[in-house]
Scaffold this active site. Structure first.
Site, short mmCIF file in Angstrom:
data_model
loop_
_atom_site.label_atom_id
_atom_site.label_comp_id
_atom_site.label_asym_id
_atom_site.label_seq_id
_atom_site.Cartn_x
_atom_site.Cartn_y
_atom_site.Cartn_z
N ARG A 107 0.86 -1.18 0.00
CA ARG A 107 0.00 0.00 0.00
C ARG A 107 0.90 1.23 0.00
O ARG A 107 2.05 1.18 0.45
CB ARG A 107 -0.90 0.03 1.24
CG ARG A 107 -1.86 -1.15 1.35
CD ARG A 107 -2.68 -1.03 2.63
NE ARG A 107 -3.68 -2.10 2.75
CZ ARG A 107 -3.47 -3.24 3.40
NH1 ARG A 107 -2.30 -3.47 3.99
NH2 ARG A 107 -4.43 -4.16 3.46
N LYS A 167 -2.68 -2.29 7.69
CA LYS A 167 -3.89 -1.83 8.35
C LYS A 167 -4.10 -2.56 9.66
O LYS A 167 -3.78 -3.73 9.79
CB LYS A 167 -5.10 -2.04 7.43
CG LYS A 167 -5.15 -1.10 6.24
CD LYS A 167 -6.44 -1.30 5.46
CE LYS A 167 -6.54 -0.30 4.32
NZ LYS A 167 -7.79 -0.49 3.55
N HIS A 193 -1.67 2.76 -6.24
CA HIS A 193 -2.60 1.64 -6.06
C HIS A 193 -2.66 0.76 -7.30
O HIS A 193 -2.92 -0.44 -7.21
CB HIS A 193 -3.99 2.16 -5.71
CG HIS A 193 -4.90 1.10 -5.17
ND1 HIS A 193 -4.65 0.46 -3.98
CD2 HIS A 193 -6.03 0.55 -5.66
CE1 HIS A 193 -5.61 -0.43 -3.76
NE2 HIS A 193 -6.45 -0.40 -4.77
N ARG A 247 -0.01 -1.83 -6.96
CA ARG A 247 -0.43 -2.88 -6.03
C ARG A 247 -1.42 -3.82 -6.71
O ARG A 247 -1.34 -5.04 -6.56
CB ARG A 247 -1.07 -2.23 -4.79
CG ARG A 247 -1.64 -3.20 -3.77
CD ARG A 247 -2.04 -2.42 -2.52
NE ARG A 247 -3.00 -3.11 -1.67
CZ ARG A 247 -2.67 -4.00 -0.73
NH1 ARG A 247 -1.40 -4.33 -0.55
NH2 ARG A 247 -3.61 -4.56 0.01
N HIS A 255 -4.70 -8.74 3.30
CA HIS A 255 -6.16 -8.68 3.42
C HIS A 255 -6.63 -9.57 4.55
O HIS A 255 -6.22 -10.73 4.66
CB HIS A 255 -6.83 -9.13 2.11
CG HIS A 255 -6.72 -8.14 1.01
ND1 HIS A 255 -6.85 -8.47 -0.32
CD2 HIS A 255 -6.48 -6.80 1.04
CE1 HIS A 255 -6.71 -7.39 -1.06
NE2 HIS A 255 -6.49 -6.37 -0.26
N TYR A 284 -10.70 -7.84 -5.37
CA TYR A 284 -9.57 -6.97 -5.72
C TYR A 284 -8.90 -7.43 -7.00
O TYR A 284 -8.42 -6.63 -7.79
CB TYR A 284 -8.58 -7.01 -4.56
CG TYR A 284 -7.52 -5.95 -4.58
CD1 TYR A 284 -6.34 -6.13 -5.27
CD2 TYR A 284 -7.69 -4.76 -3.89
CE1 TYR A 284 -5.36 -5.17 -5.27
CE2 TYR A 284 -6.71 -3.80 -3.87
CZ TYR A 284 -5.55 -4.01 -4.57
OH TYR A 284 -4.59 -3.05 -4.57
#
Length: 298
Positions: free
Chosen positions: A148, A172, A240, A243, A266, A275
């Site tokens: 990211r 995250k 992005h 990615r 994820h 995705y």
């Protein structure tokens, strides 16, 4: 002026005086509520007391059929719910007829991936400038590990293990991941580290701006876009998209959805499936090729 218009005018005055909303926001409310006034009038309504949940649903369906997007419809229904809430607070309505009526979810627009040939062209940049070396290293790391943007700019030198070709990232939810980055990324990081002290040595950040501070996300976005133009790529290049390209190319080569999930960080497998725009046929082919129970007897 009908009662429908009168109530809307009163509500707009309330938003202006009591809520002190900006003129632009007020204009947006006015446009959304004018749409429901027109629909209500066409259906013979004289007052908002005659409006029920069926009419609100029909209004939503009509708006969609006239081409209103899911996101715009959600905004329209939100304005309508707020208006009806106000009417309830004024004892004009007993209940909000728009409560519980929602727009369909807007489709998730994913960035197109960069194909392998274009990726090679993007990475083949002129490195006469030390900043170009830094940018090449960032591109290699971003594409090599599927990071990211926040993970890329958050990298410190201490997060590197160049001997093993790995990097530690904080994703995250403050979840750490240890990721392979590939020999090309390792080589370009080493090249950048040889030049890094030209910009400063006090900051722990791996990638520095020309002012010697940790490079910002906005700066990375700007530099990647500029390189996309310089290298002749047709599509806008942003972090992005790299990615996304990493995920797509990895999945096309390996078919290992769970492995790609771990690399991307994820929490849910369903996120990875969406995705990487997998379809059922691809998943079925992976299953048929890999699962022992899928192998048919002769």
């Amino acid at each position: 002026m009908t009662d429908l218009h009168t109530d809307v005018e009163r509500y707009l005055r309330y938003l202006s005086v009591e809520r002190q909303l900006s003129p632009i926001t007020l204009l947006n409310y006015q446009r959304q509520l004018e749409a429901i006034i027109n629909f209500a009038s066409e259906n013979g309504l004289q007052s908002w007391q005659q409006c029920d949940v069926t009419m609100v649903r029909n209004f939503a369906v009509r708006s969609r059929r006239k081409g209103l997007g899911a996101a715009s419809l959600a905004l329209r229904l939100s304005a309508l719910r707020s208006f009806f809430d106000w009417l309830v607070s004024q004892n004009e309505l007993k209940a909000n007829p728009a409560k519980g009526v929602s727009a369909p979810k807007a489709p998730r627009h994913l960035p197109k991936n960069i194909d392998v040939d274009d990726m090679n062209r993007l990475l083949d940049i002129d490195i006469n400038d030390p900043l170009a070396v830094r940018d090449r290293a960032m591109l290699e790391v971003m594409y090599g590990a599927g990071l990211r943007l926040s993970e890329l700019v958050g990298l410190d030198i201490k997060h590197l293990d160049l001997e093993s070709g790995e990097v530690w990232v904080m994703g995250k939810g403050s979840k750490e991941r240890r990721l392979p980055i590939g020999r090309n990324a390792v080589a370009w990081i080493e090249h950048w580290l040889d030049l890094r002290n030209l910009f400063g040595s006090e900051d722990d950040a791996l990638f520095l701006s020309k002012l010697g501070k940790r490079i910002s996300a906005r700066n990375v976005q700007k530099r990647f876009a500029e390189w996309g133009i310089k290298q002749g790529l047709n599509n806008h290049v942003h972090p992005h998209k790299l990615r996304h390209s990493f995920a797509t190319h990895m999945l096309e080569s390996s078919g290992d959805l769970r492995g790609v999930q771990e690399l991307l960080g994820h929490a849910n497998l369903s996120t990875t499936q969406i995705y990487t725009h997998l379809d059922f046929q691809h998943l079925a082919s992976v299953y048929d090729a890999a699962h022992p129970r899928a192998k048919r007897g002769k």
